[in-house]
Write a protein that holds these residues in place. Sequence first.
Motif, short mmCIF file in Angstrom:
data_model
loop_
_atom_site.label_atom_id
_atom_site.label_comp_id
_atom_site.label_asym_id
_atom_site.label_seq_id
_atom_site.Cartn_x
_atom_site.Cartn_y
_atom_site.Cartn_z
N ALA A 76 0.84 -1.19 0.00
CA ALA A 76 0.00 0.00 0.00
C ALA A 76 0.88 1.25 0.00
CB ALA A 76 -0.91 0.02 1.23
N VAL A 78 0.54 5.10 0.86
CA VAL A 78 -0.38 6.00 1.55
C VAL A 78 0.30 7.34 1.82
CG1 VAL A 78 -1.53 4.04 2.64
CG2 VAL A 78 0.26 5.24 3.87
N THR A 241 -7.39 3.52 5.70
CA THR A 241 -6.53 2.80 6.64
C THR A 241 -6.82 1.31 6.65
OG1 THR A 241 -6.40 4.76 8.06
CG2 THR A 241 -5.78 2.67 9.04
N ALA A 244 -5.20 -0.34 3.65
CA ALA A 244 -3.75 -0.45 3.80
C ALA A 244 -3.37 -1.55 4.77
CB ALA A 244 -3.17 0.89 4.26
N GLU A 245 -4.18 -1.72 5.82
CA GLU A 245 -3.87 -2.73 6.84
C GLU A 245 -3.97 -4.16 6.32
OE1 GLU A 245 -6.53 -1.70 9.98
OE2 GLU A 245 -5.14 -0.25 10.89
N CYS A 247 -2.63 -5.08 3.56
CA CYS A 247 -1.44 -5.32 2.74
C CYS A 247 -0.29 -5.84 3.59
CB CYS A 247 -1.03 -4.03 2.03
SG CYS A 247 -2.22 -3.45 0.81
N THR A 250 3.16 -1.25 4.16
CA THR A 250 2.64 0.07 3.87
C THR A 250 3.80 1.05 3.72
OG1 THR A 250 0.58 -0.34 5.08
CG2 THR A 250 1.18 1.96 4.69
N HIS A 252 4.74 4.97 3.45
CA HIS A 252 4.20 6.30 3.74
C HIS A 252 4.99 7.36 2.98
CE1 HIS A 252 1.64 4.97 7.18
NE2 HIS A 252 2.56 4.03 7.26
#
Length: 267
Positions: A76, A78, A241, A244-245, A247, A250, A252
Amino acid sequence: TGSATDSTGIKRTAATLLPKTRKTPYEEKIFCIGPRFMTVPVVSAELLSLSLTGNAGKIDILHDITLDVLPGETLALVGPSGSGKSSLLMLMGGLERASSGRINALGHDLSAMSEDQLARFRHQHMGVVFQSFHLIPNMTALENVATPLELAGDKQAFQRARHELEVVGLSHRMGHYPSELSGGEQQRVALARALVTRPDILLADEPTGNLDGATGAAIVDLLFNLSAKHGATLILVTHATELAERCDRTIHLRDGRLETQPSETAA
């Protein structure tokens, strides 16, 4: 034989560590050294930067991004709006040219390819799902899904497209045009089109951004289940969120830079 921790610190089961049985032009290479596994990345970015010039002058979008994505991984991207996450996804898919640095996918240097070569490479190895669906308005759902197969000269294009639409629950909507479909149905068509060629890499840019909560959750389930079923590496951009969790990792981003190192999540 249970699970192992690979060179990135991600826990993986024996099933995910074994090479794919599906044959592709890219052969996954896995080396076992003691209890650790080292895998050749599917996508590798090295000091990747992107700048664009407009009426306001030069705008720096990405700065020296370096990261690897492993075979079968779900990743992910993010960050707040304007952080560069969608731009990074486009660079990974060869849909945007980097200003500097290198992007390697499946052993190929995308930076060195011509536009025609990139188009062929994407067609053979990548599927892309956009937030705004990007369906062809004057084609039915079936025709939209069959198009990439027809372009490849597949004589079973419509047969395979029908099957893919059945898998995403749209067997009763194959003859409908995008304007006759709901947002969730359009995204199902887009997902079927992205996966019908059995890509090695699936890229998704805010795949639930235009959908309500329940519809988005159903699309997410399809996205993860089908990419895992076909052995595709999934890279997605999201503000959600909970998405993404799901995956493995993550990443950033903030102001065009990696804000933190890729985080380890539970297997």
